[in-house]
Design an enzyme around this catalytic site. Sequence first.
Site: not given
Ligand code: DHK
Length: 145
Positions: A26, A103
Site C-alpha cells: 500500500y 484501489h
Molecule cells: C484495500 C484493502 O483494504 C483491501 O481489502 C482491498 C484495497 C484492496 C486497496 O488496494 O486499496 O482488497
Amino acid sequence: MSTPGPILVLNGPNLNMLGTRQPEVYGSATLDDVVELCRRTAARFGREIDAFQSNSEGALIDRIHRARGFESGIVINPGGLTHTSVALRDALVIPELPIVEVHISNVHAREEFRHHSYISPIATAVVAGMGIHGYAAAIEFLIQR
Ligand code: DHK
C-alpha cells in the site's frame, strides 16, 4: 451557474493504517497524505472535498446517505468491504451520484478473493494499482467529466 457540491472521499476499513500497513503493498503515504492530495487536486479546479474514513460498515453507509442532494460525486476505497458488502453497494446507489472505486493496489494481481467487487458494477469508473495517485485521478475525472 453555482459551483457543484463537494466530492465525497470515502475510505473503508483499515485505510486509517496507511503508511504502516503492509507498505510493500500500500506504499508509505498516510491517510492524511491521501486526503491532502485529494484536497489539493480538487482545489486546482476551484473545488472542495469532504473526507471520511471508518472501519465500520454502518458508519460508511450513514455517511453515504447524507451525500444525497449535497455532494457532487463519490470517490471510494471500500477496503475489504469491496469484496463482501451488498449493503455498501445498495447504499452507494441511493445518492444517485457518479462513483469512482479506487484501489491503491492492483487487486487483480493479488489473491483471487480480491478479484470480485460488489461495487464495480454500479461505479462509473474503477482505478486499481496506481497507488495513491488513483485518488487524484478519480477526483480529476469526476471534475472534468
Ligand atoms: C484495500 C484493502 O483494504 C483491501 O481489502 C482491498 C484495497 C484492496 C486497496 O488496494 O486499496 O482488497
